[in-house]
Enzyme design. Structure first.
Site, PDB file in Angstrom:
ATOM      1  N   ASP A   1      23.269 -53.208   1.937  1.00 58.30           N
ATOM      2  CA  ASP A   1      22.136 -53.336   0.996  1.00 58.30           C
ATOM      3  C   ASP A   1      23.808 -54.202   0.576  1.00 58.30           C
ATOM      4  O   ASP A   1      24.784 -53.186   0.025  1.00 58.30           O
ATOM      5  CB  ASP A   1      22.467 -52.850   0.046  1.00 58.30           C
ATOM      6  CG  ASP A   1      21.537 -53.134  -1.057  1.00 58.30           C
ATOM      7  OD1 ASP A   1      21.947 -54.854  -1.168  1.00 58.30           O
ATOM      8  OD2 ASP A   1      20.697 -52.772  -1.781  1.00 58.30           O
TER       9      ASP A   1
ATOM     10  N   ARG B   1      24.120 -56.790  -2.108  1.00 57.70           N
ATOM     11  CA  ARG B   1      23.561 -57.568  -3.172  1.00 57.70           C
ATOM     12  C   ARG B   1      24.232 -57.127  -3.836  1.00 57.70           C
ATOM     13  O   ARG B   1      25.204 -56.154  -4.223  1.00 57.70           O
ATOM     14  CB  ARG B   1      22.348 -56.973  -3.717  1.00 57.70           C
ATOM     15  CG  ARG B   1      20.719 -57.627  -2.177  1.00 57.70           C
ATOM     16  CD  ARG B   1      19.716 -57.320  -2.426  1.00 57.70           C
ATOM     17  NE  ARG B   1      19.220 -55.582  -2.633  1.00 57.70           N
ATOM     18  CZ  ARG B   1      18.845 -55.232  -2.975  1.00 57.70           C
ATOM     19  NH1 ARG B   1      17.322 -56.242  -3.000  1.00 57.70           N
ATOM     20  NH2 ARG B   1      18.448 -54.394  -2.630  1.00 57.70           N
TER      21      ARG B   1
END
EC number: 4.1.99.12
Length: 543
Positions: A457, A459
Protein backbone atom coordinates in the site's frame (compact mmCIF):
# COMPACT_ATOMS: atom_id res chain seq x y z
CA UNK A 1 1.57 2.65 13.20
CA UNK A 2 -1.36 2.55 15.54
CA UNK A 3 -2.32 -0.70 17.19
CA UNK A 4 -5.66 -2.43 16.86
CA UNK A 5 -7.25 -2.92 20.25
CA UNK A 6 -10.93 -3.65 20.79
CA UNK A 7 -12.33 -2.98 24.21
CA UNK A 8 -14.88 -5.42 25.54
CA UNK A 9 -18.51 -5.07 26.56
CA UNK A 10 -20.60 -7.42 28.63
CA UNK A 11 -23.30 -8.97 26.44
CA UNK A 12 -26.88 -8.30 27.43
CA UNK A 13 -30.11 -9.54 25.90
CA UNK A 14 -32.60 -6.96 24.69
CA UNK A 15 -35.82 -7.02 22.75
CA UNK A 16 -36.89 -5.38 19.51
CA UNK A 17 -40.62 -4.84 19.29
CA UNK A 18 -41.83 -5.05 15.71
CA UNK A 19 -45.59 -5.21 15.20
CA UNK A 20 -46.42 -8.24 17.37
CA UNK A 21 -43.08 -9.83 16.45
CA UNK A 22 -40.36 -9.86 19.09
CA UNK A 23 -36.78 -10.63 18.15
CA UNK A 24 -33.81 -11.00 20.47
CA UNK A 25 -30.66 -8.94 20.12
CA UNK A 26 -27.33 -9.05 21.92
CA UNK A 27 -25.55 -5.79 22.67
CA UNK A 28 -21.97 -6.14 21.46
CA UNK A 29 -19.71 -3.13 21.09
CA UNK A 30 -20.29 0.59 20.67
CA UNK A 31 -23.56 0.59 18.79
CA UNK A 32 -23.18 -2.78 17.11
CA UNK A 33 -25.78 -5.41 18.05
CA UNK A 34 -26.23 -8.99 16.95
CA UNK A 35 -29.82 -9.29 15.77
CA UNK A 36 -32.04 -11.89 14.11
CA UNK A 37 -34.38 -10.52 11.45
CA UNK A 38 -36.01 -13.41 9.62
CA UNK A 39 -36.92 -12.13 6.15
CA UNK A 40 -35.62 -9.99 3.30
CA UNK A 41 -36.29 -6.32 2.69
CA UNK A 42 -35.03 -3.90 0.00
CA UNK A 43 -34.26 -1.07 2.41
CA UNK A 44 -30.71 -0.34 3.43
CA UNK A 45 -31.70 1.75 6.45
CA UNK A 46 -34.57 2.03 8.87
CA UNK A 47 -35.46 3.98 12.00
CA UNK A 48 -35.82 2.94 15.60
CA UNK A 49 -38.61 4.64 17.52
CA UNK A 50 -37.58 5.51 21.05
CA UNK A 51 -39.06 7.46 23.92
CA UNK A 52 -37.15 10.53 22.82
CA UNK A 53 -37.96 10.38 19.13
CA UNK A 54 -36.74 8.54 16.04
CA UNK A 55 -33.12 7.70 15.20
CA UNK A 56 -31.52 6.18 12.16
CA UNK A 57 -30.08 2.69 12.23
CA UNK A 58 -28.98 -0.01 9.82
CA UNK A 59 -28.73 -3.77 9.68
CA UNK A 60 -25.54 -5.21 8.31
CA UNK A 61 -25.97 -8.19 5.99
CA UNK A 62 -28.75 -10.68 6.70
CA UNK A 63 -30.09 -13.00 9.44
CA UNK A 64 -28.25 -13.27 12.74
CA UNK A 65 -25.90 -10.48 11.82
CA UNK A 66 -25.04 -6.99 13.03
CA UNK A 67 -27.40 -4.11 13.70
CA UNK A 68 -25.89 -0.66 14.12
CA UNK A 69 -27.63 1.74 16.48
CA UNK A 70 -26.54 5.25 17.46
CA UNK A 71 -26.97 4.88 21.24
CA UNK A 72 -23.79 2.87 21.72
CA UNK A 73 -24.40 -0.03 24.05
CA UNK A 74 -27.70 1.27 25.38
CA UNK A 75 -30.28 -1.53 25.05
CA UNK A 76 -32.99 -0.97 22.45
CA UNK A 77 -35.75 -1.51 24.99
CA UNK A 78 -39.25 -0.62 23.85
CA UNK A 79 -37.96 0.38 20.42
CA UNK A 80 -39.67 -0.37 17.13
CA UNK A 81 -38.11 -0.79 13.70
CA UNK A 82 -39.83 1.62 11.31
CA UNK A 83 -39.89 1.51 7.51
CA UNK A 84 -38.58 4.95 6.56
CA UNK A 85 -40.64 5.04 3.38
CA UNK A 86 -44.04 4.11 4.87
CA UNK A 87 -43.61 4.98 8.56
CA UNK A 88 -44.97 1.48 9.26
CA UNK A 89 -43.39 -1.14 11.52
CA UNK A 90 -40.80 -3.09 9.57
CA UNK A 91 -41.80 -6.70 8.98
CA UNK A 92 -38.66 -7.78 7.16
CA UNK A 93 -34.90 -7.83 7.33
CA UNK A 94 -33.19 -4.61 6.31
CA UNK A 95 -30.01 -5.17 4.31
CA UNK A 96 -27.27 -2.55 4.34
CA UNK A 97 -23.71 -2.18 3.20
CA UNK A 98 -22.84 -0.27 6.33
CA UNK A 99 -23.87 2.12 9.06
CA UNK A 100 -25.08 5.70 9.13
CA UNK A 101 -23.12 8.72 10.33
CA UNK A 102 -25.13 8.78 13.52
CA UNK A 103 -23.80 5.34 14.33
CA UNK A 104 -20.26 6.52 14.86
CA UNK A 105 -18.56 6.41 18.21
CA UNK A 106 -15.33 8.04 19.40
CA UNK A 107 -12.48 6.61 17.39
CA UNK A 108 -10.62 4.75 20.16
CA UNK A 109 -13.85 2.99 21.15
CA UNK A 110 -14.17 1.71 17.61
CA UNK A 111 -10.90 -0.17 17.66
CA UNK A 112 -8.35 2.31 16.30
CA UNK A 113 -6.38 2.82 19.48
CA UNK A 114 -3.10 4.66 19.23
CA UNK A 115 -1.04 6.99 21.30
CA UNK A 116 -1.25 10.64 20.25
CA UNK A 117 2.42 10.48 19.29
CA UNK A 118 1.62 7.84 16.68
CA UNK A 119 -0.12 10.55 14.65
CA UNK A 120 2.79 13.02 14.73
CA UNK A 121 4.45 13.16 11.33
CA UNK A 122 7.46 14.97 12.78
CA UNK A 123 8.42 11.93 14.85
CA UNK A 124 11.28 10.02 13.21
CA UNK A 125 11.27 6.43 12.15
CA UNK A 126 12.65 4.35 15.05
CA UNK A 127 16.44 4.40 14.97
CA UNK A 128 16.67 7.76 13.17
CA UNK A 129 17.05 11.36 14.28
CA UNK A 130 14.20 13.78 13.69
CA UNK A 131 14.07 16.09 10.69
CA UNK A 132 14.02 19.23 12.89
CA UNK A 133 17.25 18.03 14.53
CA UNK A 134 18.85 17.55 11.12
CA UNK A 135 17.65 20.96 9.94
CA UNK A 136 19.28 22.61 12.95
CA UNK A 137 22.58 20.83 12.30
CA UNK A 138 22.50 21.87 8.64
CA UNK A 139 21.85 25.46 9.74
CA UNK A 140 24.95 25.29 11.92
CA UNK A 141 27.12 24.02 9.08
CA UNK A 142 27.33 20.46 10.38
CA UNK A 143 27.24 17.26 8.38
CA UNK A 144 24.20 14.97 8.46
CA UNK A 145 23.87 11.36 7.26
CA UNK A 146 20.87 10.99 4.95
CA UNK A 147 19.62 7.47 4.18
CA UNK A 148 17.29 6.50 1.35
CA UNK A 149 14.88 3.58 1.09
CA UNK A 150 16.22 0.03 1.24
CA UNK A 151 14.38 -0.68 -2.03
CA UNK A 152 16.21 2.18 -3.73
CA UNK A 153 19.99 2.61 -3.29
CA UNK A 154 19.91 1.68 0.40
CA UNK A 155 22.86 4.00 0.91
CA UNK A 156 23.78 6.91 3.11
CA UNK A 157 25.21 10.25 2.03
CA UNK A 158 27.05 12.87 4.00
CA UNK A 159 25.10 16.08 3.43
CA UNK A 160 25.72 19.73 4.32
CA UNK A 161 24.87 23.23 3.14
CA UNK A 162 27.15 24.30 0.28
CA UNK A 163 27.43 27.92 1.45
CA UNK A 164 28.92 26.71 4.75
CA UNK A 165 31.50 24.34 3.23
CA UNK A 166 34.95 24.30 4.86
CA UNK A 167 38.24 22.54 4.06
CA UNK A 168 37.81 20.52 7.27
CA UNK A 169 34.36 19.31 6.21
CA UNK A 170 35.68 18.42 2.76
CA UNK A 171 38.58 16.46 4.25
CA UNK A 172 36.12 14.47 6.39
CA UNK A 173 33.86 13.82 3.38
CA UNK A 174 36.73 12.66 1.17
CA UNK A 175 38.14 10.46 3.95
CA UNK A 176 34.84 8.64 4.59
CA UNK A 177 33.15 8.91 1.21
CA UNK A 178 33.67 7.74 -2.34
CA UNK A 179 35.62 10.86 -3.23
CA UNK A 180 32.96 11.88 -5.74
CA UNK A 181 31.73 15.08 -4.11
CA UNK A 182 28.51 16.40 -5.62
CA UNK A 183 26.68 19.71 -5.34
CA UNK A 184 22.94 19.68 -5.90
CA UNK A 185 21.54 22.84 -7.46
CA UNK A 186 18.32 24.17 -8.88
CA UNK A 187 17.89 24.48 -12.63
CA UNK A 188 17.92 28.29 -12.59
CA UNK A 189 21.35 28.38 -10.94
CA UNK A 190 22.73 25.77 -13.34
CA UNK A 191 21.51 27.80 -16.29
CA UNK A 192 22.93 31.00 -14.80
CA UNK A 193 26.35 29.34 -14.57
CA UNK A 194 26.01 27.65 -17.99
CA UNK A 195 26.35 24.14 -16.58
CA UNK A 196 24.61 21.75 -19.00
CA UNK A 197 23.81 18.12 -18.27
CA UNK A 198 26.49 15.56 -19.15
CA UNK A 199 23.84 13.74 -21.21
CA UNK A 200 20.23 14.64 -21.85
CA UNK A 201 17.65 12.83 -19.79
CA UNK A 202 16.59 10.58 -22.69
CA UNK A 203 20.17 9.28 -22.99
CA UNK A 204 20.76 9.06 -19.24
CA UNK A 205 21.50 5.41 -18.45
CA UNK A 206 22.47 5.94 -14.80
CA UNK A 207 20.41 3.55 -12.66
CA UNK A 208 18.34 6.24 -10.94
CA UNK A 209 18.65 8.86 -13.70
CA UNK A 210 20.77 11.13 -11.52
CA UNK A 211 21.14 14.38 -13.44
CA UNK A 212 24.90 15.04 -13.58
CA UNK A 213 26.11 18.23 -15.23
CA UNK A 214 29.60 18.87 -16.55
CA UNK A 215 32.15 18.85 -13.74
CA UNK A 216 33.85 22.04 -12.57
CA UNK A 217 36.68 23.59 -10.56
CA UNK A 218 36.81 27.18 -9.40
CA UNK A 219 39.26 29.21 -11.52
CA UNK A 220 40.35 31.45 -8.70
CA UNK A 221 41.83 30.38 -5.37
CA UNK A 222 42.56 26.79 -6.40
CA UNK A 223 45.54 24.81 -7.67
CA UNK A 224 44.80 21.29 -8.94
CA UNK A 225 41.20 21.43 -7.74
CA UNK A 226 41.46 18.08 -5.95
CA UNK A 227 42.54 19.09 -2.44
CA UNK A 228 40.03 19.55 0.35
CA UNK A 229 40.70 23.29 0.34
CA UNK A 230 40.29 23.51 -3.45
CA UNK A 231 37.06 21.55 -3.36
CA UNK A 232 35.67 23.76 -0.59
CA UNK A 233 36.57 26.82 -2.66
CA UNK A 234 34.79 25.40 -5.72
CA UNK A 235 31.70 24.53 -3.70
CA UNK A 236 31.55 28.00 -2.14
CA UNK A 237 31.80 29.49 -5.63
CA UNK A 238 28.93 27.32 -6.87
CA UNK A 239 26.84 28.44 -3.90
CA UNK A 240 27.60 32.12 -4.40
CA UNK A 241 24.90 34.21 -6.07
CA UNK A 242 27.65 36.44 -7.45
CA UNK A 243 29.44 33.71 -9.41
CA UNK A 244 29.50 33.83 -13.21
CA UNK A 245 30.03 31.12 -15.84
CA UNK A 246 33.59 32.30 -16.48
CA UNK A 247 34.52 31.68 -12.84
CA UNK A 248 34.81 27.92 -13.46
CA UNK A 249 37.05 25.52 -15.34
CA UNK A 250 35.40 22.61 -17.13
CA UNK A 251 35.92 19.70 -16.45
CA UNK A 252 36.83 19.65 -12.78
CA UNK A 253 36.62 17.70 -9.54
CA UNK A 254 33.17 18.74 -8.27
CA UNK A 255 30.02 17.16 -9.73
CA UNK A 256 27.02 19.51 -9.87
CA UNK A 257 23.63 17.74 -9.94
CA UNK A 258 20.31 19.05 -11.18
CA UNK A 259 17.65 19.16 -8.46
CA UNK A 260 14.14 18.02 -9.44
CA UNK A 261 11.61 20.76 -8.72
CA UNK A 262 9.32 19.58 -5.97
CA UNK A 263 12.23 17.96 -4.18
CA UNK A 264 11.72 14.71 -2.33
CA UNK A 265 7.99 14.97 -2.99
CA UNK A 266 8.79 14.37 -6.67
CA UNK A 267 11.96 12.26 -6.45
CA UNK A 268 13.02 10.52 -3.25
CA UNK A 269 16.75 10.96 -3.88
CA UNK A 270 19.74 12.36 -2.03
CA UNK A 271 20.05 15.15 -4.61
CA UNK A 272 16.63 16.46 -3.68
CA UNK A 273 17.02 15.76 0.04
CA UNK A 274 20.20 17.82 0.30
CA UNK A 275 18.57 20.91 -1.23
CA UNK A 276 15.35 20.46 0.74
CA UNK A 277 17.27 20.33 4.02
CA UNK A 278 19.25 23.48 3.22
CA UNK A 279 16.09 25.35 2.24
CA UNK A 280 14.30 24.21 5.41
CA UNK A 281 17.34 25.49 7.33
CA UNK A 282 16.80 28.93 5.80
CA UNK A 283 19.90 28.73 3.61
CA UNK A 284 20.48 28.98 -0.13
CA UNK A 285 19.21 26.01 -2.17
CA UNK A 286 22.59 24.40 -2.80
CA UNK A 287 23.63 21.21 -1.02
CA UNK A 288 26.77 19.10 -0.77
CA UNK A 289 26.52 15.31 -0.82
CA UNK A 290 28.84 12.33 -1.02
CA UNK A 291 28.15 8.61 -0.59
CA UNK A 292 29.63 6.94 2.50
CA UNK A 293 31.78 3.84 2.06
CA UNK A 294 32.68 1.06 4.48
CA UNK A 295 36.27 0.34 5.54
CA UNK A 296 36.67 -2.17 2.71
CA UNK A 297 35.54 0.36 0.11
CA UNK A 298 32.06 -1.09 -0.35
CA UNK A 299 28.95 1.03 0.08
CA UNK A 300 28.02 1.39 3.75
CA UNK A 301 24.57 0.03 4.62
CA UNK A 302 22.31 1.07 7.47
CA UNK A 303 23.89 -0.87 10.39
CA UNK A 304 27.34 0.45 9.48
CA UNK A 305 25.93 3.94 8.85
CA UNK A 306 24.45 4.06 12.34
CA UNK A 307 27.75 2.91 13.84
CA UNK A 308 29.65 5.49 11.80
CA UNK A 309 27.27 8.29 12.79
CA UNK A 310 27.49 7.40 16.48
CA UNK A 311 31.30 7.41 16.36
CA UNK A 312 31.33 10.85 14.75
CA UNK A 313 28.37 12.40 16.60
CA UNK A 314 26.32 12.83 13.43
CA UNK A 315 22.56 12.78 13.03
CA UNK A 316 21.06 10.07 10.79
CA UNK A 317 17.79 10.88 9.03
CA UNK A 318 15.72 9.07 6.42
CA UNK A 319 14.39 10.52 3.19
CA UNK A 320 11.05 8.89 4.02
CA UNK A 321 10.82 11.02 7.17
CA UNK A 322 11.76 14.12 5.19
CA UNK A 323 8.96 13.39 2.73
CA UNK A 324 6.44 13.14 5.56
CA UNK A 325 7.79 16.32 7.12
CA UNK A 326 7.37 18.27 3.90
CA UNK A 327 3.95 16.86 3.08
CA UNK A 328 2.68 18.13 6.40
CA UNK A 329 3.86 21.68 5.62
CA UNK A 330 3.91 22.26 1.87
CA UNK A 331 0.85 23.31 -0.09
CA UNK A 332 0.09 20.31 -2.29
CA UNK A 333 -3.15 21.25 -4.07
CA UNK A 334 -5.10 24.26 -5.27
CA UNK A 335 -8.81 24.61 -5.89
CA UNK A 336 -9.51 24.75 -9.63
CA UNK A 337 -13.30 24.94 -10.06
CA UNK A 338 -16.66 24.02 -8.56
CA UNK A 339 -20.16 23.18 -9.79
CA UNK A 340 -23.44 21.77 -8.55
CA UNK A 341 -23.99 18.13 -9.55
CA UNK A 342 -27.28 16.26 -9.12
CA UNK A 343 -26.45 12.63 -8.30
CA UNK A 344 -28.49 9.46 -7.87
CA UNK A 345 -28.25 10.05 -4.12
CA UNK A 346 -29.13 13.73 -4.22
CA UNK A 347 -27.61 17.12 -5.11
CA UNK A 348 -23.96 17.73 -4.22
CA UNK A 349 -21.44 20.46 -4.96
CA UNK A 350 -18.32 19.16 -6.70
CA UNK A 351 -14.96 20.86 -6.12
CA UNK A 352 -12.01 20.10 -8.39
CA UNK A 353 -8.56 20.31 -6.83
CA UNK A 354 -5.37 20.18 -8.88
CA UNK A 355 -2.12 18.77 -7.50
CA UNK A 356 0.65 21.34 -7.65
CA UNK A 357 3.28 18.61 -7.97
CA UNK A 358 1.93 16.47 -10.80
CA UNK A 359 -1.23 18.15 -12.12
CA UNK A 360 -3.52 15.24 -11.16
CA UNK A 361 -7.06 16.45 -10.55
CA UNK A 362 -9.02 15.24 -7.53
CA UNK A 363 -12.65 15.87 -6.64
CA UNK A 364 -14.52 16.59 -3.44
CA UNK A 365 -18.27 16.00 -3.29
CA UNK A 366 -19.79 18.24 -0.64
CA UNK A 367 -23.28 17.97 0.81
CA UNK A 368 -24.87 20.88 2.64
CA UNK A 369 -23.09 23.69 4.44
CA UNK A 370 -19.85 22.91 6.21
CA UNK A 371 -20.54 25.80 8.59
CA UNK A 372 -18.29 25.73 11.63
CA UNK A 373 -16.60 22.59 10.32
CA UNK A 374 -17.33 20.58 13.44
CA UNK A 375 -18.29 16.88 13.42
CA UNK A 376 -18.41 16.62 9.63
CA UNK A 377 -19.00 13.18 8.12
CA UNK A 378 -16.02 12.53 5.81
CA UNK A 379 -15.00 9.77 3.44
CA UNK A 380 -11.58 9.79 1.71
CA UNK A 381 -12.00 7.35 -1.18
CA UNK A 382 -9.12 6.03 -3.28
CA UNK A 383 -9.71 5.76 -7.01
CA UNK A 384 -10.65 2.26 -8.17
CA UNK A 385 -11.62 2.26 -11.84
CA UNK A 386 -12.55 -1.41 -11.92
CA UNK A 387 -14.69 -1.29 -8.81
CA UNK A 388 -16.11 2.23 -8.89
CA UNK A 389 -16.93 2.40 -12.61
CA UNK A 390 -17.22 -1.18 -13.87
CA UNK A 391 -18.61 -2.76 -10.73
CA UNK A 392 -15.84 -5.31 -10.25
CA UNK A 393 -16.82 -7.93 -7.68
CA UNK A 394 -13.17 -8.56 -6.74
CA UNK A 395 -13.26 -5.69 -4.26
CA UNK A 396 -15.75 -3.70 -2.21
CA UNK A 397 -14.63 -0.27 -3.49
CA UNK A 398 -17.73 0.48 -5.53
CA UNK A 399 -20.00 -0.57 -2.68
CA UNK A 400 -18.10 1.61 -0.23
CA UNK A 401 -18.28 4.59 -2.59
CA UNK A 402 -22.03 4.22 -3.03
CA UNK A 403 -22.62 3.66 0.66
CA UNK A 404 -20.56 6.73 1.57
CA UNK A 405 -22.54 8.95 -0.77
CA UNK A 406 -25.78 7.47 0.56
CA UNK A 407 -24.78 8.10 4.16
CA UNK A 408 -23.66 11.67 3.51
CA UNK A 409 -26.94 12.37 1.72
CA UNK A 410 -28.92 10.87 4.60
CA UNK A 411 -26.98 12.95 7.11
CA UNK A 412 -27.47 16.14 5.12
CA UNK A 413 -23.92 17.40 5.61
CA UNK A 414 -20.61 15.82 4.71
CA UNK A 415 -17.68 15.46 2.32
CA UNK A 416 -16.42 12.69 0.06
CA UNK A 417 -12.90 13.26 -1.26
CA UNK A 418 -12.11 11.15 -4.33
CA UNK A 419 -8.34 10.79 -4.69
CA UNK A 420 -7.08 9.91 -8.13
CA UNK A 421 -3.72 8.24 -8.65
CA UNK A 422 -4.49 5.69 -5.91
CA UNK A 423 -5.46 2.88 -8.27
CA UNK A 424 -4.62 -0.51 -6.80
CA UNK A 425 -3.54 1.05 -3.48
CA UNK A 426 -1.11 3.18 -5.46
CA UNK A 427 0.45 0.65 -7.86
CA UNK A 428 -1.54 1.75 -10.92
CA UNK A 429 -4.07 0.05 -13.16
CA UNK A 430 -1.64 -2.04 -15.21
CA UNK A 431 0.08 -3.48 -12.17
CA UNK A 432 -3.29 -4.08 -10.51
CA UNK A 433 -4.41 -6.26 -13.41
CA UNK A 434 -1.13 -8.18 -13.22
CA UNK A 435 -1.75 -8.67 -9.52
CA UNK A 436 -5.23 -10.01 -10.32
CA UNK A 437 -3.64 -12.71 -12.49
CA UNK A 438 -1.42 -13.73 -9.60
CA UNK A 439 -4.44 -13.79 -7.29
CA UNK A 440 -6.19 -16.12 -9.73
CA UNK A 441 -3.11 -18.33 -9.45
CA UNK A 442 -3.47 -18.55 -5.68
CA UNK A 443 -1.81 -15.49 -4.16
CA UNK A 444 -3.72 -13.10 -1.99
CA UNK A 445 -3.74 -9.34 -2.62
CA UNK A 446 -0.70 -8.76 -0.39
CA UNK A 447 1.34 -11.66 -1.79
CA UNK A 448 0.57 -10.62 -5.38
CA UNK A 449 1.95 -7.11 -4.85
CA UNK A 450 5.04 -8.45 -3.14
CA UNK A 451 5.71 -10.96 -5.93
CA UNK A 452 5.56 -8.10 -8.44
CA UNK A 453 8.10 -6.20 -6.35
CA UNK A 454 5.52 -3.55 -5.48
CA UNK A 455 4.47 -2.02 -2.15
CA UNK A 456 1.43 -3.50 -0.46
CA UNK A 457 0.00 0.00 0.00
CA UNK A 458 1.79 3.13 -1.22
CA UNK A 459 -1.08 5.55 -0.79
CA UNK A 460 -0.45 8.84 0.95
CA UNK A 461 -3.20 11.07 2.30
CA UNK A 462 -1.61 14.51 2.57
CA UNK A 463 -3.49 15.80 -0.48
CA UNK A 464 -6.76 14.50 0.91
CA UNK A 465 -6.05 16.17 4.24
CA UNK A 466 -5.35 19.50 2.58
CA UNK A 467 -8.55 19.29 0.54
CA UNK A 468 -10.55 18.56 3.68
CA UNK A 469 -9.04 21.54 5.48
CA UNK A 470 -9.55 23.85 2.51
CA UNK A 471 -13.25 22.98 2.54
CA UNK A 472 -13.46 24.20 6.11
CA UNK A 473 -13.62 20.87 7.94
CA UNK A 474 -12.05 21.06 11.39
CA UNK A 475 -13.29 17.95 13.19
CA UNK A 476 -14.69 14.92 11.41
CA UNK A 477 -16.29 11.55 11.71
CA UNK A 478 -14.24 9.43 9.34
CA UNK A 479 -15.89 6.68 7.31
CA UNK A 480 -13.28 3.94 7.06
CA UNK A 481 -12.34 0.41 8.03
CA UNK A 482 -8.65 1.12 7.42
CA UNK A 483 -6.43 2.06 10.39
CA UNK A 484 -3.70 3.29 8.01
CA UNK A 485 -6.10 5.87 6.60
CA UNK A 486 -7.13 6.90 10.09
CA UNK A 487 -3.50 7.41 11.13
CA UNK A 488 -2.60 8.98 7.78
CA UNK A 489 -5.20 11.72 8.08
CA UNK A 490 -4.73 12.20 11.82
CA UNK A 491 -1.04 12.80 11.16
CA UNK A 492 -1.85 15.94 9.18
CA UNK A 493 -3.41 17.68 12.13
CA UNK A 494 -7.03 16.80 11.40
CA UNK A 495 -9.13 16.09 14.47
CA UNK A 496 -11.02 12.81 14.08
CA UNK A 497 -13.77 12.61 16.67
CA UNK A 498 -15.34 9.36 15.51
CA UNK A 499 -15.13 6.47 13.09
CA UNK A 500 -18.03 5.22 10.98
CA UNK A 501 -17.49 1.64 9.75
CA UNK A 502 -18.26 0.65 6.17
CA UNK A 503 -19.16 -3.02 6.32
CA UNK A 504 -19.60 -4.47 2.86
CA UNK A 505 -21.56 -7.53 1.88
CA UNK A 506 -19.40 -10.61 1.52
CA UNK A 507 -19.52 -12.45 -1.79
CA UNK A 508 -17.72 -15.46 -3.21
CA UNK A 509 -15.66 -13.10 -5.38
CA UNK A 510 -14.46 -10.72 -2.68
CA UNK A 511 -14.37 -12.95 0.41
CA UNK A 512 -10.65 -13.75 0.25
CA UNK A 513 -9.76 -10.14 -0.59
CA UNK A 514 -11.66 -8.80 2.42
CA UNK A 515 -10.26 -11.53 4.65
CA UNK A 516 -6.71 -10.61 3.61
CA UNK A 517 -7.30 -6.94 4.29
CA UNK A 518 -8.62 -7.87 7.71
CA UNK A 519 -5.89 -10.32 8.73
CA UNK A 520 -2.84 -8.80 7.01
CA UNK A 521 -3.67 -5.09 6.76
CA UNK A 522 -5.67 -4.55 9.93
CA UNK A 523 -8.96 -3.59 8.31
CA UNK A 524 -11.96 -3.72 10.62
CA UNK A 525 -14.11 -6.34 8.92
CA UNK A 526 -14.56 -8.43 12.04
CA UNK A 527 -14.91 -7.87 15.76
CA UNK A 528 -13.64 -10.32 18.38
CA UNK A 529 -13.89 -10.02 22.12
CA UNK A 530 -14.31 -12.17 25.25
CA UNK A 531 -14.98 -15.37 23.41
CA UNK A 532 -17.90 -13.89 21.51
CA UNK A 533 -16.97 -13.63 17.85
CA UNK A 534 -18.79 -11.55 15.31
CA UNK A 535 -17.13 -12.41 12.03
CA UNK A 536 -18.98 -11.11 9.01
CA UNK A 537 -16.06 -12.24 6.97
CA UNK A 538 -16.74 -15.88 7.82
CA UNK A 539 -20.37 -15.91 6.70
CA UNK A 540 -20.27 -15.79 2.94
CA UNK A 541 -23.20 -14.21 1.20
CA UNK A 542 -24.91 -16.51 -1.26
CA UNK A 543 -26.45 -13.63 -3.18
Amino acid sequence: MSSINLSSSSPSTISLSRSRLSQSSTTLLHGLHRVTLPSNHPLSTFSIKTNTGKVKAAVISREDDLLSFTNGNTPLSNGSLIDDRTEEPLEADSVSLGTLAADSAPAPANGFVAEDDDFELDLPTPGFSSIPEAIEDIRQGKLVVVVDDEDRENEGDLVMAAQLATPEAMAFIVRHGTGIVCVSMKEDDLERLHLPLMVNQKENEEKLSTAFTVTVDAKHGTTTGVSARDRATTILSLASRDSKPEDFNRPGHIFPLKYREGGVLKRAGHTEASVDLTVLAGLDPVGVLCEIVDDDGSMARLPKLREFAAENNLKVVSIADLIRYRRKRDKLVERASAARIPTMWGPFTAYCYRSILDGIEHIAMVKGEIGDGQDILVRVHSECLTGDIFGSARCDCGNQLALSMQQIEATGRGVLVYLRGHEGRGIGLGHKLRAYNLQDAGRDTVEANEELGLPVDSREYGIGAQIIRDLGVRTMKLMTNNPAKYVGLKGYGLAIVGRVPLLSLITKENKRYLETKRTKMGHMYGLKFKGDVVEKIESESES
